[in-house]
Design an enzyme around this catalytic site. Structure first.
Site, PDB file in Angstrom:
ATOM      1  CE  LYS A 118      24.316 -48.132  69.132  1.00 49.62           C
ATOM      2  NZ  LYS A 118      25.177 -47.504  70.329  1.00 49.62           N
ATOM      3  CG  ASN A 119      25.571 -42.911  69.072  1.00 51.19           C
ATOM      4  OD1 ASN A 119      25.239 -44.229  69.633  1.00 51.19           O
ATOM      5  ND2 ASN A 119      25.824 -43.036  67.906  1.00 51.19           N
ATOM      6  NE  ARG A 143      33.256 -47.275  75.225  1.00 48.31           N
ATOM      7  CZ  ARG A 143      35.035 -47.436  75.752  1.00 48.31           C
ATOM      8  NH1 ARG A 143      35.169 -48.509  76.343  1.00 48.31           N
ATOM      9  NH2 ARG A 143      35.181 -46.354  75.808  1.00 48.31           N
ATOM     10  CB  CYS A 201      31.339 -52.180  69.005  1.00 50.87           C
ATOM     11  SG  CYS A 201      29.617 -52.606  68.206  1.00 50.87           S
ATOM     12  CG  ASP A 240      42.004 -40.546  78.927  1.00 46.51           C
ATOM     13  OD1 ASP A 240      40.556 -40.994  78.197  1.00 46.51           O
ATOM     14  OD2 ASP A 240      42.926 -40.353  78.808  1.00 46.51           O
TER      15      ASP A 240
END
Length: 423
Positions: free
Chosen positions: A24-25, A94, A118, A126
């Site tokens: 997924k990531n 996200r 999530c 940042d």
């Protein structure tokens, strides 16, 4: 308005095989990265999850031809157009922030809604912004709901990340592939997914060296071509099924794993006393549960340490231990929203979100109505439900579907008494 819930009648031992999906990531970064290519890209091994569908839809909003068929995505960027990306899609995910780096790299300009995902407490971007500015971009954050990023020219820079961040490392890499000169990212994340994204970009013709180390070097290139690429297996999905097997598995074989990627979890499971055999050549693990385990201490760290994404899934195993276990969450100290739900099931667990610590004592779990606050909390509650006596009903299952391909189907095939209902 109805919603889908997952119901589990606990107490069954599971047996059989499960094959792990693509990461997924990796997928949520590589899909945005396809818009940097001039030509056609084919991705294989994608997880079949809602996050992938959302990102494909965002590509289509840029007039990219994107055809998703199961685990395969075909992308044609020949008619790509820059356009503001809509808030309703971006705020649900996200990882939509990877569209920032990719669009900045391709167009030198993007307007994008602020990302969601999530709720794990503060996860500021940042470091991403710092990197974009170092490359020559100007950031307009005057709008509460969107951000404008623009550069006359992108130029190489030396960037030191104040904290190790997978997201920032990847996003800066995406923005820098077309920058003039060399970009050096110091204190870069070393996660396998960072390596996977770098390998994908290199398959398009990028010049990236040092992925998997703390120093990444990106030499800008004028253009990127198409390619075909296979995404790595998902180490967090693999780790979740390893925890399931250790909790309720008579004997479960987990296929399509990279042993090195789950090494920290494997070591911790062996410390618990789990019967686990890892076959690196066959890329599989065979796990048999025991009736009780030793208590352990767990501290989440950046890779190659114990993954924060596995802190919640391993928690139910600690209720089976012969004494108190201690968890220290160093990445997201607020990642304990599952604790109150476990208490509803009878768990003896206390957490302090300010210090990022939890104490977990031996407990017998009972079925209850519980709410998945986030993706990995949902995985934790599924494992708790498999261990519990009686029926557990899990709400907010959309979080679970964001990261696990067909988890209800896979658990049924392993012998779990699990089903979905509309309520």
């Amino acid at each position: 308005m109805t919603q889908e819930v997952i119901k589990i009648r606990g107490g069954q031992t599971l047996k059989g095989d499960v094959t792990i999906s693509g990461a997924k990531n990796s997928a949520v970064a590589i899909i945005p990265a396809t818009l940097l290519a001039q030509g056609q890209v084919k991705l294989d091994g994608l997880p079949q999850i809602s996050d992938v569908e959302t990102l494909v839809s965002l590509l289509e909003d840029l007039n990219i031809k994107a055809h998703l068929n199961g685990k395969t995505l075909e992308v044609d960027t020949s008619e790509i157009e820059n356009a503001p990306l809509p808030n309703n899609k971006v705020e649900s995910l996200r990882a939509s922030y990877y569209m920032m780096g990719a669009m900045l790299g391709r167009f030198k300009k993007c307007v994008i809604g602020l990302p969601g995902g999530c709720p794990l407490g503060p996860r500021p971007i940042d470091q991403h912004i710092k990197g974009f500015k170092a490359l020559g971009a100007e950031i307009d954050e005057s709008n509460d709901t969107s951000m404008k990023i623009e550069a006359k020219e992108l130029h190489g820079a030396n960037i030191f990340l104040d904290m190790v961040s997978v997201g920032a490392t990847i996003n800066i890499m995406l923005a820098a592939v077309h920058a003039t000169g060399q970009t050096v990212i110091e204190n870069a994340a070393k996660e396998p997914e960072v390596v996977d994204v770098a390998n994908f970009l290199n398959s398009l013709g990028a010049d990236i060296k040092g992925a998997g180390t703390s120093t990444l070097k990106i030499n800008g290139v004028d253009s990127l071509h198409g390619s075909e690429y296979q995404i790595i297996p998902d180490r967090i999905e693999a780790g979740t099924y390893m925890c399931i097997a250790a909790a309720v598995g008579e004997e479960i074989t987990i296929n399509n794993i990279v042993p090195k990627h789950v090494e920290a979890l494997t070591v911790k499971l062996k410390e618990l006393g789990v019967d686990i055999q890892v076959d690196g050549d066959a890329e599989k693990a065979i796990i048999k549960r025991k009736s009780s385990y030793k208590n352990v201490d767990i501290k989440t760290l950046v890779y190659p340490g114990f993954a924060t994404d596995l802190q919640q899934p391993i928690t139910p195993l600690l209720f089976m231990a012969d004494g108190p276990s201690f968890v220290t969450e160093t990445i997201y100290p607020a990642r304990f929203r599952h604790v109150d739900e476990l208490k509803n099931m009878g768990a003896n667990i206390e957490a302090d979100m300010e210090t990022g610590t939890a104490t977990i004592k031996p407990s017998s779990l009972n079925g209850a109505e519980v709410y998945a606050s986030d993706l990995r909390a949902g995985a934790c509650l599924i494992i708790a439900g498999l261990l519990a006596e009686g029926v557990t009903t899990i709400y907010n299952v959309r979080h679970i579907y964001r990261g696990y391909t067909d988890i209800v189907k896979h658990l049924k095939e392993l012998g779990a008494n699990i089903w979905t209902e509309e309520v």
